[in-house]
Design a protein around this motif. Structure first.
Motif, PDB file in Angstrom:
ATOM      1  N   ARG A 128      64.284  69.216  83.024  1.00  0.00           N
ATOM      2  CA  ARG A 128      63.450  68.490  81.981  1.00  0.00           C
ATOM      3  C   ARG A 128      62.255  67.667  82.225  1.00  0.00           C
ATOM      4  O   ARG A 128      61.634  67.056  81.530  1.00  0.00           O
ATOM      5  CB  ARG A 128      64.633  67.446  81.386  1.00  0.00           C
ATOM      6  CG  ARG A 128      65.766  68.014  80.994  1.00  0.00           C
ATOM      7  CD  ARG A 128      66.060  68.202  79.569  1.00  0.00           C
ATOM      8  NE  ARG A 128      65.575  66.548  78.959  1.00  0.00           N
ATOM      9  CZ  ARG A 128      65.236  66.564  77.736  1.00  0.00           C
ATOM     10  NH1 ARG A 128      64.921  67.454  76.986  1.00  0.00           N
ATOM     11  NH2 ARG A 128      64.861  65.355  77.388  1.00  0.00           N
ATOM     12  N   ARG A 129      61.812  67.789  83.526  1.00  0.00           N
ATOM     13  CA  ARG A 129      60.949  66.910  83.903  1.00  0.00           C
ATOM     14  C   ARG A 129      59.595  67.401  83.334  1.00  0.00           C
ATOM     15  O   ARG A 129      59.080  68.629  83.131  1.00  0.00           O
ATOM     16  CB  ARG A 129      60.500  67.279  85.649  1.00  0.00           C
ATOM     17  CG  ARG A 129      59.626  66.358  86.120  1.00  0.00           C
ATOM     18  CD  ARG A 129      59.636  66.318  87.612  1.00  0.00           C
ATOM     19  NE  ARG A 129      59.595  67.414  88.389  1.00  0.00           N
ATOM     20  CZ  ARG A 129      58.636  68.114  88.894  1.00  0.00           C
ATOM     21  NH1 ARG A 129      57.322  67.125  88.893  1.00  0.00           N
ATOM     22  NH2 ARG A 129      58.498  68.985  89.557  1.00  0.00           N
ATOM     23  N   GLU A 130      58.670  66.327  82.894  1.00  0.00           N
ATOM     24  CA  GLU A 130      57.267  66.635  82.252  1.00  0.00           C
ATOM     25  C   GLU A 130      56.146  65.801  82.967  1.00  0.00           C
ATOM     26  O   GLU A 130      55.220  65.711  82.254  1.00  0.00           O
ATOM     27  CB  GLU A 130      57.485  65.896  80.737  1.00  0.00           C
ATOM     28  CG  GLU A 130      58.333  66.682  79.876  1.00  0.00           C
ATOM     29  CD  GLU A 130      58.572  66.011  78.630  1.00  0.00           C
ATOM     30  OE1 GLU A 130      57.858  65.347  78.140  1.00  0.00           O
ATOM     31  OE2 GLU A 130      59.389  66.814  77.843  1.00  0.00           O
ATOM     32  N   VAL A 131      56.471  65.199  84.034  1.00  0.00           N
ATOM     33  CA  VAL A 131      55.415  64.311  84.780  1.00  0.00           C
ATOM     34  C   VAL A 131      55.434  65.041  86.104  1.00  0.00           C
ATOM     35  O   VAL A 131      56.060  65.763  86.720  1.00  0.00           O
ATOM     36  CB  VAL A 131      55.732  62.839  85.016  1.00  0.00           C
ATOM     37  CG1 VAL A 131      55.913  62.269  83.360  1.00  0.00           C
ATOM     38  CG2 VAL A 131      57.153  62.740  85.575  1.00  0.00           C
ATOM     39  N   ALA A 132      54.312  64.603  86.873  1.00  0.00           N
ATOM     40  CA  ALA A 132      53.910  65.264  88.137  1.00  0.00           C
ATOM     41  C   ALA A 132      54.944  64.661  89.275  1.00  0.00           C
ATOM     42  O   ALA A 132      55.467  65.348  90.267  1.00  0.00           O
ATOM     43  CB  ALA A 132      52.527  64.729  88.626  1.00  0.00           C
ATOM     44  N   LEU A 133      55.509  63.373  89.064  1.00  0.00           N
ATOM     45  CA  LEU A 133      56.355  62.713  90.081  1.00  0.00           C
ATOM     46  C   LEU A 133      57.674  63.055  90.023  1.00  0.00           C
ATOM     47  O   LEU A 133      58.241  63.568  89.015  1.00  0.00           O
ATOM     48  CB  LEU A 133      56.040  61.127  90.028  1.00  0.00           C
ATOM     49  CG  LEU A 133      57.176  60.429  89.279  1.00  0.00           C
ATOM     50  CD1 LEU A 133      57.221  58.925  89.864  1.00  0.00           C
ATOM     51  CD2 LEU A 133      56.301  60.393  87.895  1.00  0.00           C
ATOM     52  N   VAL A 134      58.361  63.242  91.057  1.00  0.00           N
ATOM     53  CA  VAL A 134      59.899  62.919  91.430  1.00  0.00           C
ATOM     54  C   VAL A 134      60.339  61.751  91.979  1.00  0.00           C
ATOM     55  O   VAL A 134      59.621  60.940  92.490  1.00  0.00           O
ATOM     56  CB  VAL A 134      60.260  64.361  92.218  1.00  0.00           C
ATOM     57  CG1 VAL A 134      59.639  65.749  91.686  1.00  0.00           C
ATOM     58  CG2 VAL A 134      59.745  64.086  93.602  1.00  0.00           C
ATOM     59  N   PRO A 135      61.829  61.519  91.701  1.00  0.00           N
ATOM     60  CA  PRO A 135      62.130  60.404  92.126  1.00  0.00           C
ATOM     61  C   PRO A 135      62.252  60.207  93.709  1.00  0.00           C
ATOM     62  O   PRO A 135      62.543  61.406  94.415  1.00  0.00           O
ATOM     63  CB  PRO A 135      63.530  60.381  91.483  1.00  0.00           C
ATOM     64  CG  PRO A 135      63.972  61.445  90.713  1.00  0.00           C
ATOM     65  CD  PRO A 135      62.671  62.320  90.765  1.00  0.00           C
TER      66      PRO A 135
END
Ligand code: IMP
Ligand code: MG
Length: 172
Positions: A128-135
């Protein structure tokens, strides 16, 4: 509702994460910063697994949902934020879904000039990721389903469940 993660699986993973943070932040001015409301149970369990002195604090993030599982307008409230200047902040949220909440919070918190900020999401839905960063850290990667329990809500209910369950579409 189908159980995705049992109470035992969550407890084991949280204590493992607490052990890692004990080593990573040893000798550092750590602040565990929870995102209200979803992170309260995780923060309570996690800090008791971190065996070094540290402080806690909270910020509030709400993406209005109402009786839907689709996120709306994101609002950040830093009224409760403690002094994090020069501190090592571990930002803790219940779930990294689109990532918009985490991205926005990391961005806003920079203005307080912490020594470092890293993010922990108990759950991460990579699809579902919509941004460049990951946790920076996460507890479990999960499939794209709507889940409740252990702090996670549907319409502000179900946060009290000890296990994490998949909410059936008929119940939405
Ligand atoms: P974001 O899309 O990563 O910004 O996530 C926004 C917020 O939506 C999270 O902090 C949760 O509060 C909520 N959320 C996302 N997915 C779920 C879910 O499966 N169950 C319950 N809440 C969720
Ligand atoms: Mg929420």
């Amino acid at each position: 509702m189908e159980t995705l993660l049992t109470e035992k699986a969550i407890a084991d993973r949280v204590s493992e994460l607490g052990g890692s943070f004990t080593e990573i932040y040893r000798g550092r001015p750590l602040t565990v910063l929870g995102v209200l409301n979803g992170s309260v149970i995780l923060v309570a369990d996690l800090i008791r697994a971190i065996n070094i002195p540290h402080q806690i604090g909270f910020v509030r993030a709400s993406s209005y949902r109402g009786e839907t599982t689709v996120a709306g307008q994101l609002t950040i409230d830093t009224d409760l934020l403690p002094d994090i200047t020069g501190r090592d902040v571990l930002l803790v949220d219940d779930i990294f879904d689109t990532g918009r909440t985490m991205a926005r919070l990391l961005d806003e918190l920079q203005q307080y000039q912490p020594a470092s900020i890293r993010s922990l999401a108990l759950l991460w839905k990579p699809a579902r990721r919509e941004v460049a960063l990951v946790p920076d850290f996460y507890g479990f990667q999960i499939p794209d389903a709507f889940v409740v329990g252990y702090g996670l809500d549907y319409n502000d209910n179900y946060r009290h469940l000890r296990q994490i369950q998949v909410l059936n579409p008929e119940e939405i």
